[in-house]
Scaffold this motif. Structure first.
Motif, PDB file in Angstrom:
ATOM      1  N   VAL A   1      10.893  26.054  29.518  1.00  0.00           N
ATOM      2  CA  VAL A   1      10.899  26.466  30.923  1.00  0.00           C
ATOM      3  C   VAL A   1      11.273  25.220  31.728  1.00  0.00           C
ATOM      4  O   VAL A   1      10.786  24.123  31.453  1.00  0.00           O
ATOM      5  CB  VAL A   1       9.495  26.977  31.337  1.00  0.00           C
ATOM      6  N   LYS A   2      12.128  25.403  32.703  1.00  0.00           N
ATOM      7  CA  LYS A   2      12.603  24.260  33.491  1.00  0.00           C
ATOM      8  C   LYS A   2      11.462  23.614  34.277  1.00  0.00           C
ATOM      9  O   LYS A   2      10.510  24.285  34.659  1.00  0.00           O
ATOM     10  CB  LYS A   2      13.650  24.739  34.504  1.00  0.00           C
ATOM     11  N   GLY A   3      11.591  22.297  34.560  1.00  0.00           N
ATOM     12  CA  GLY A   3      10.600  21.595  35.366  1.00  0.00           C
ATOM     13  C   GLY A   3      10.758  21.967  36.833  1.00  0.00           C
ATOM     14  O   GLY A   3      11.557  22.857  37.154  1.00  0.00           O
ATOM     15  N   PRO A   4       9.989  21.339  37.732  1.00  0.00           N
ATOM     16  CA  PRO A   4       9.050  20.263  37.457  1.00  0.00           C
ATOM     17  C   PRO A   4       7.807  20.735  36.711  1.00  0.00           C
ATOM     18  O   PRO A   4       7.506  21.928  36.707  1.00  0.00           O
ATOM     19  CB  PRO A   4       8.700  19.736  38.858  1.00  0.00           C
ATOM     20  N   TYR A   5       7.091  19.766  36.105  1.00  0.00           N
ATOM     21  CA  TYR A   5       5.907  20.061  35.292  1.00  0.00           C
ATOM     22  C   TYR A   5       4.660  19.454  35.946  1.00  0.00           C
ATOM     23  O   TYR A   5       4.732  18.390  36.560  1.00  0.00           O
ATOM     24  CB  TYR A   5       6.094  19.486  33.884  1.00  0.00           C
ATOM     25  N   ASP A   6       3.548  20.166  35.806  1.00  0.00           N
ATOM     26  CA  ASP A   6       2.304  19.652  36.394  1.00  0.00           C
ATOM     27  C   ASP A   6       1.723  18.527  35.551  1.00  0.00           C
ATOM     28  O   ASP A   6       1.182  17.564  36.082  1.00  0.00           O
ATOM     29  CB  ASP A   6       1.292  20.801  36.530  1.00  0.00           C
ATOM     30  N   LEU A   7       1.800  18.671  34.232  1.00  0.00           N
ATOM     31  CA  LEU A   7       1.268  17.630  33.337  1.00  0.00           C
ATOM     32  C   LEU A   7       2.262  17.384  32.212  1.00  0.00           C
ATOM     33  O   LEU A   7       2.689  18.324  31.538  1.00  0.00           O
ATOM     34  CB  LEU A   7      -0.077  18.086  32.744  1.00  0.00           C
ATOM     35  N   SER A   8       2.601  16.129  32.022  1.00  0.00           N
ATOM     36  CA  SER A   8       3.438  15.755  30.878  1.00  0.00           C
ATOM     37  C   SER A   8       2.636  14.883  29.936  1.00  0.00           C
ATOM     38  O   SER A   8       1.987  13.924  30.375  1.00  0.00           O
ATOM     39  CB  SER A   8       4.674  14.969  31.337  1.00  0.00           C
ATOM     40  N   LEU A   9       2.664  15.230  28.650  1.00  0.00           N
ATOM     41  CA  LEU A   9       2.096  14.367  27.615  1.00  0.00           C
ATOM     42  C   LEU A   9       3.274  13.676  26.943  1.00  0.00           C
ATOM     43  O   LEU A   9       4.215  14.357  26.505  1.00  0.00           O
ATOM     44  CB  LEU A   9       1.332  15.196  26.573  1.00  0.00           C
ATOM     45  N   VAL A  10       3.241  12.357  26.884  1.00  0.00           N
ATOM     46  CA  VAL A  10       4.381  11.626  26.327  1.00  0.00           C
ATOM     47  C   VAL A  10       3.952  10.881  25.064  1.00  0.00           C
ATOM     48  O   VAL A  10       3.027  10.069  25.095  1.00  0.00           O
ATOM     49  CB  VAL A  10       4.958  10.620  27.354  1.00  0.00           C
ATOM     50  N   GLU A  11       4.637  11.180  23.970  1.00  0.00           N
ATOM     51  CA  GLU A  11       4.419  10.480  22.696  1.00  0.00           C
ATOM     52  C   GLU A  11       5.624   9.583  22.439  1.00  0.00           C
ATOM     53  O   GLU A  11       6.753   9.966  22.729  1.00  0.00           O
ATOM     54  CB  GLU A  11       4.312  11.510  21.566  1.00  0.00           C
ATOM     55  N   GLY A  12       5.366   8.408  21.872  1.00  0.00           N
ATOM     56  CA  GLY A  12       6.480   7.562  21.432  1.00  0.00           C
ATOM     57  C   GLY A  12       6.798   6.429  22.389  1.00  0.00           C
ATOM     58  O   GLY A  12       6.378   6.429  23.549  1.00  0.00           O
ATOM     59  N   SER A  13       7.567   5.470  21.863  1.00  0.00           N
ATOM     60  CA  SER A  13       7.896   4.265  22.637  1.00  0.00           C
ATOM     61  C   SER A  13       9.365   4.271  23.032  1.00  0.00           C
ATOM     62  O   SER A  13      10.156   5.093  22.560  1.00  0.00           O
ATOM     63  CB  SER A  13       7.581   3.032  21.786  1.00  0.00           C
ATOM     64  N   ILE A  14       9.708   3.316  23.871  1.00  0.00           N
ATOM     65  CA  ILE A  14      11.092   3.201  24.358  1.00  0.00           C
ATOM     66  C   ILE A  14      11.824   2.183  23.481  1.00  0.00           C
ATOM     67  O   ILE A  14      11.492   0.988  23.478  1.00  0.00           O
ATOM     68  CB  ILE A  14      11.102   2.746  25.839  1.00  0.00           C
ATOM     69  N   THR A  15      12.807   2.675  22.735  1.00  0.00           N
ATOM     70  CA  THR A  15      13.520   1.796  21.785  1.00  0.00           C
ATOM     71  C   THR A  15      15.038   1.818  21.945  1.00  0.00           C
ATOM     72  O   THR A  15      15.724   1.051  21.272  1.00  0.00           O
ATOM     73  CB  THR A  15      13.197   2.199  20.325  1.00  0.00           C
ATOM     74  N   THR A  16      15.547   2.727  22.774  1.00  0.00           N
ATOM     75  CA  THR A  16      17.006   2.796  22.944  1.00  0.00           C
ATOM     76  C   THR A  16      17.354   2.876  24.437  1.00  0.00           C
ATOM     77  O   THR A  16      16.501   3.282  25.246  1.00  0.00           O
ATOM     78  CB  THR A  16      17.597   4.060  22.266  1.00  0.00           C
TER      79      THR A  16
ATOM     80  N   SER B   1      10.676  -2.632  21.304  1.00  0.00           N
ATOM     81  CA  SER B   1      10.047  -1.317  21.444  1.00  0.00           C
ATOM     82  C   SER B   1       8.903  -1.514  22.429  1.00  0.00           C
ATOM     83  O   SER B   1       8.042  -2.373  22.221  1.00  0.00           O
ATOM     84  CB  SER B   1       9.492  -0.864  20.090  1.00  0.00           C
ATOM     85  N   THR B   2       8.913  -0.745  23.499  1.00  0.00           N
ATOM     86  CA  THR B   2       7.915  -0.998  24.554  1.00  0.00           C
ATOM     87  C   THR B   2       7.163   0.274  24.927  1.00  0.00           C
ATOM     88  O   THR B   2       7.632   1.398  24.711  1.00  0.00           O
ATOM     89  CB  THR B   2       8.600  -1.571  25.819  1.00  0.00           C
ATOM     90  N   ALA B   3       5.989   0.045  25.518  1.00  0.00           N
ATOM     91  CA  ALA B   3       5.131   1.142  25.959  1.00  0.00           C
ATOM     92  C   ALA B   3       5.760   1.860  27.156  1.00  0.00           C
ATOM     93  O   ALA B   3       6.539   1.269  27.911  1.00  0.00           O
ATOM     94  CB  ALA B   3       3.777   0.580  26.354  1.00  0.00           C
ATOM     95  N   ILE B   4       5.383   3.117  27.334  1.00  0.00           N
ATOM     96  CA  ILE B   4       5.920   3.907  28.451  1.00  0.00           C
ATOM     97  C   ILE B   4       5.572   3.260  29.799  1.00  0.00           C
ATOM     98  O   ILE B   4       6.389   3.231  30.717  1.00  0.00           O
ATOM     99  CB  ILE B   4       5.362   5.359  28.379  1.00  0.00           C
ATOM    100  N   ALA B   5       4.357   2.692  29.892  1.00  0.00           N
ATOM    101  CA  ALA B   5       3.909   2.101  31.166  1.00  0.00           C
ATOM    102  C   ALA B   5       4.743   0.889  31.571  1.00  0.00           C
ATOM    103  O   ALA B   5       4.682   0.461  32.722  1.00  0.00           O
ATOM    104  CB  ALA B   5       2.440   1.714  31.062  1.00  0.00           C
ATOM    105  N   GLU B   6       5.520   0.339  30.644  1.00  0.00           N
ATOM    106  CA  GLU B   6       6.392  -0.778  31.019  1.00  0.00           C
ATOM    107  C   GLU B   6       7.653  -0.279  31.715  1.00  0.00           C
ATOM    108  O   GLU B   6       8.459  -1.071  32.208  1.00  0.00           O
ATOM    109  CB  GLU B   6       6.750  -1.611  29.780  1.00  0.00           C
ATOM    110  N   HIS B   7       7.824   1.038  31.751  1.00  0.00           N
ATOM    111  CA  HIS B   7       9.046   1.607  32.346  1.00  0.00           C
ATOM    112  C   HIS B   7       8.769   2.469  33.567  1.00  0.00           C
ATOM    113  O   HIS B   7       9.542   2.459  34.510  1.00  0.00           O
ATOM    114  CB  HIS B   7       9.800   2.419  31.284  1.00  0.00           C
ATOM    115  N   VAL B   8       7.689   3.246  33.506  1.00  0.00           N
ATOM    116  CA  VAL B   8       7.371   4.154  34.619  1.00  0.00           C
ATOM    117  C   VAL B   8       5.863   4.140  34.867  1.00  0.00           C
ATOM    118  O   VAL B   8       5.088   3.677  34.029  1.00  0.00           O
ATOM    119  CB  VAL B   8       7.812   5.614  34.310  1.00  0.00           C
TER     120      VAL B   8
END
Ligand code: SF4
Ligand code: SF4
Length: 259
Positions: free
Chosen positions: A53-68, A126-133
């Motif tokens: 279903v298209k966003g926007p979303y009320d809650l996003s759960l994010v798994e994984g790191s930023i590597t690319t 490879s960095t944590a999500i909080a280092e980006h947003v």
């Protein structure tokens, strides 16, 4: 595709560089998940369903790191589309085991692993999500603890702060009556500096903690390192102890650099 009930918040689950173990913890919630699934609209969860279903979303759960470079772009889009954003697991909160690359040279690794490294687009780190947003809440662990996850989801639905302890694994040992493995048996253990969440499983089986829940709040790693030296842990062994799933998390990163 299910018709959307406007009052149910839209939940999205996103994957970046990871093993999917934390998303599996979400699926592993079984009974609890069924109760929660009735209260939210699972709008985007590719591990569980292809229906999106298209966003926007009320809650996003994010798994994984930023590597690319693509990851780095995509996380800003996810953030824009999300009212609340919660990161799940060591990859998302600390860069994960893949952040071990941060202590070496990624170009060297590429040339060893891939026959045609020129086709690989990757970042040097490879960095944590909080280092980006901006991140609204971080849930630690490799993988996360499903009870803590259910607590975060329940808190979101009730509009309150999640009740997730930021104490250490040591506190969990005390609660379950486990005799300290480091004091009683001289076993090296990261429990004093590691975030609670696992229920202190390893010390209960006479093993030292290796920190898979990452650093606790205000972790005194310098003091622990002194005690590890007293126990005969070499600098090399100490570095290996801090450099596992949460190697890039402060203060594990700093402490391992001193080793
Ligand atoms: S934190 Fe651990 S279990 Fe979760 S995705 Fe990363 S490697 Fe897998
Ligand atoms: S390594 Fe530490 S944090 Fe991980 S399960 Fe064992 S005791 Fe818990």
């Amino acid at each position: 595709m299910r018709a959307r009930t406007p009052k149910r918040p839209k939940l999205a689950v996103w994957k970046f560089a990871s093993c999917d173990g934390c998303q599996l913890s979400l699926l592993d919630c079984e009974d609890e998940l069924l109760a929660i699934a009735g209260k939210v609209e699972i709008a985007n969860f590719l591990e569980a369903s292809r229906a999106v279903v298209k966003g926007p979303y009320d809650l996003s759960l994010v798994e994984g790191s930023i590597t690319t470079p693509h990851d780095a772009q995509r996380i800003t889009q996810v953030r824009k589309a999300s009212k609340f954003l919660v990161t799940i697991g060591a990859c998302a909160t600390a860069g994960g085991i893949q952040a071990l690359r941060n202590f070496g040279h990624v170009r060297e690794f590429l040339s060893v692993v891939y026959a045609k490294p020129e086709y690989i687009e990757t970042l040097a780190t490879s960095t944590a999500i909080a280092e980006h947003v901006k991140v609204d809440f971080e849930l630690r662990g490799c993988p996360i603890n499903k009870q803590q996850l259910v607590e975060v989801l329940s808190a979101f639905l009730k509009g309150r702060k999640p009740n997730v302890s930021s104490a250490s694994v040591c506190i969990e040992c005390k609660r379950r009556g486990t005799v300290c493995v480091m004091v009683a048996q001289g076993i090296p253990c990261l429990g004093p500096v590691t975030h609670a969440g696992c229920g202190a499983i390893c010390p209960a089986y006479h093993r030292g903690c290796y920190g898979c829940f990452g650093p606790k709040e205000a972790a005194n790693t310098a003091s622990l390192s002194r005690q590890l030296t007293v126990l005969g842990v070499s600098e090399e062994q100490r570095q290996r102890l801090y450099r596992t799933f949460n190697a890039n998390a402060e203060p594990f990163r700093t402490e391992s650099a001193h080793a």
